[in-house]
Design a protein around this motif. Sequence first.
Motif, short mmCIF file in Angstrom:
data_model
loop_
_atom_site.label_atom_id
_atom_site.label_comp_id
_atom_site.label_asym_id
_atom_site.label_seq_id
_atom_site.Cartn_x
_atom_site.Cartn_y
_atom_site.Cartn_z
N ASN A 58 29.80 -30.12 17.39
CA ASN A 58 30.90 -29.19 16.82
C ASN A 58 31.21 -29.47 15.28
O ASN A 58 31.36 -28.58 14.55
CB ASN A 58 32.02 -29.62 17.54
N ASN A 59 30.85 -30.76 14.73
CA ASN A 59 30.85 -31.01 13.57
C ASN A 59 29.54 -31.30 12.81
O ASN A 59 28.98 -32.22 13.27
CB ASN A 59 31.83 -32.17 13.12
N TYR A 60 29.18 -30.15 11.89
CA TYR A 60 27.80 -30.66 11.54
C TYR A 60 27.81 -29.84 9.99
O TYR A 60 28.54 -29.33 9.45
CB TYR A 60 26.78 -30.12 12.23
N TYR A 61 26.75 -30.03 9.36
CA TYR A 61 26.34 -29.38 7.94
C TYR A 61 25.01 -28.74 7.94
O TYR A 61 24.17 -29.28 8.59
CB TYR A 61 26.40 -30.54 6.87
N LEU A 62 24.93 -27.74 7.16
CA LEU A 62 23.67 -26.81 7.22
C LEU A 62 23.33 -26.89 5.70
O LEU A 62 24.08 -26.72 4.75
CB LEU A 62 23.94 -25.44 7.78
N PHE A 63 21.98 -26.86 5.47
CA PHE A 63 21.44 -26.77 4.07
C PHE A 63 20.29 -25.87 4.24
O PHE A 63 19.61 -25.66 4.86
CB PHE A 63 21.00 -28.23 3.82
N TRP A 64 20.23 -25.36 2.65
CA TRP A 64 18.91 -24.69 2.40
C TRP A 64 18.26 -25.54 1.22
O TRP A 64 18.88 -25.66 0.36
CB TRP A 64 19.22 -23.17 2.04
N TYR A 65 17.08 -25.77 1.51
CA TYR A 65 16.22 -26.32 0.43
C TYR A 65 15.22 -25.47 -0.18
O TYR A 65 14.58 -24.78 0.73
CB TYR A 65 15.77 -27.74 0.80
N LYS A 66 14.93 -25.68 -1.55
CA LYS A 66 13.76 -24.97 -2.13
C LYS A 66 12.60 -25.94 -2.41
O LYS A 66 13.00 -26.95 -2.98
CB LYS A 66 14.14 -24.35 -3.22
N GLN A 67 11.43 -25.54 -2.07
CA GLN A 67 10.21 -26.53 -2.45
C GLN A 67 9.32 -25.48 -3.26
O GLN A 67 8.46 -24.79 -2.70
CB GLN A 67 9.53 -26.91 -1.24
N PRO A 68 9.38 -25.54 -4.44
CA PRO A 68 8.67 -24.72 -5.59
C PRO A 68 7.30 -25.46 -5.47
O PRO A 68 6.90 -26.24 -4.83
CB PRO A 68 9.28 -24.69 -6.90
N PRO A 69 6.27 -24.66 -6.19
CA PRO A 69 4.69 -25.10 -6.15
C PRO A 69 4.80 -26.87 -6.60
O PRO A 69 3.76 -27.45 -6.24
CB PRO A 69 3.86 -24.25 -6.96
N SER A 70 5.61 -27.07 -7.48
CA SER A 70 5.66 -28.44 -7.69
C SER A 70 6.13 -29.48 -6.75
O SER A 70 5.70 -30.67 -6.86
CB SER A 70 7.01 -28.70 -8.93
N ARG A 71 6.46 -28.97 -5.53
CA ARG A 71 6.58 -29.61 -4.36
C ARG A 71 8.09 -30.37 -4.39
O ARG A 71 8.20 -31.23 -3.31
CB ARG A 71 5.63 -30.70 -3.98
N GLN A 72 8.67 -30.47 -5.28
CA GLN A 72 10.05 -31.11 -5.42
C GLN A 72 11.00 -30.25 -4.45
O GLN A 72 11.00 -29.19 -4.51
CB GLN A 72 10.47 -31.02 -6.81
N MET A 73 11.65 -31.26 -3.89
CA MET A 73 12.67 -30.63 -2.67
C MET A 73 13.95 -30.52 -3.51
O MET A 73 14.56 -31.40 -3.97
CB MET A 73 12.79 -31.45 -1.58
N ILE A 74 14.46 -29.35 -3.51
CA ILE A 74 15.72 -29.00 -4.41
C ILE A 74 16.80 -28.45 -3.43
O ILE A 74 16.46 -27.46 -2.82
CB ILE A 74 15.59 -27.90 -5.54
N LEU A 75 17.93 -29.06 -3.29
CA LEU A 75 19.08 -28.61 -2.78
C LEU A 75 19.38 -27.23 -3.34
O LEU A 75 19.88 -27.00 -4.53
CB LEU A 75 20.23 -29.41 -2.71
N VAL A 76 19.46 -26.12 -2.61
CA VAL A 76 20.02 -24.67 -2.84
C VAL A 76 21.57 -24.65 -2.56
O VAL A 76 22.31 -24.18 -3.60
CB VAL A 76 19.27 -23.66 -2.22
N ILE A 77 21.90 -24.90 -1.24
CA ILE A 77 23.27 -24.51 -1.00
C ILE A 77 23.60 -25.26 0.36
O ILE A 77 22.58 -25.62 1.09
CB ILE A 77 23.24 -23.11 -0.98
N ARG A 78 24.80 -25.57 0.60
CA ARG A 78 25.04 -26.37 1.84
C ARG A 78 26.35 -25.50 2.50
O ARG A 78 27.05 -25.03 1.47
CB ARG A 78 25.45 -27.93 1.52
#
Lengths: 114, 118
Positions: free
Chosen positions: B30-50
């Motif tokens: 019932n309690n949790y978090y959701l995220f969107w991560y972006k991975q550009p061609p550099s392959r770095q994982m970037i947090l977009v929104i939570r």
Amino acid sequence: EAQVTQNPRYLITVTGKKLTVTCSQNMNHEYMSWYRQDPGLGLRQIYYSMNVEVTDKGDVPEGYKVSRKEKRNFPLILESPSPNQTSLYFCASSLRSGGAPSQYFGPGTRLTVL
Amino acid sequence: AQTVTQSQPEMSVQEAETVTLSCTYDTSENNYYLFWYKQPPSRQMILVIRQEAYKQQNATENRFSVNFQKAAKSFSLKISDSQLGDTAMYFCAFMKSRSGGSNYKLTFGKGTLLTVNP
């Protein structure tokens, strides 16, 4: 600058030759974790560590070892690499606070095992 | 166990237009978090929104917003005024809510490759 660093960034090796991928963070984070990324599978957790000397398996731990002797470092060890461990590896870290602390990812290590 | 499904392996959009990426998840928590991560061609994982599941208000970060439908277990990402720099792989991710000591594991979807065309 707050960051997670990984070394090496690229590595080509042969089956059975032991290797270590280092991960270091400068944010005093307690929690650290390793993921592997494979095409069509997303990222899957290998191992994690809640603090120094506290580690546990993730979803795909077979063939890997880790250690956490210092808070800032969390190396990933492949004692006898095999071709199915060819992958892109990410280290991540965060504080241990709240319900879901934001995780910081390293730049990734591209590993090829021949 | 939690699962995250991204049903669109690839999408494309024209620069300056709006695009929506879909994500559904399955959990008994019932309690949790959701995220969107972006991975550009550099392959770095970037947090977009939570998004925190206990919050009814949808999260917004500049041109990025989400449509969180808890009952439907849906968590889509809308990108407005798309820019060439938005070209990347986008991953939806789920995390159980934890306090104290436990695994802060992110469960990822398989990703959606977004291409922004000039």
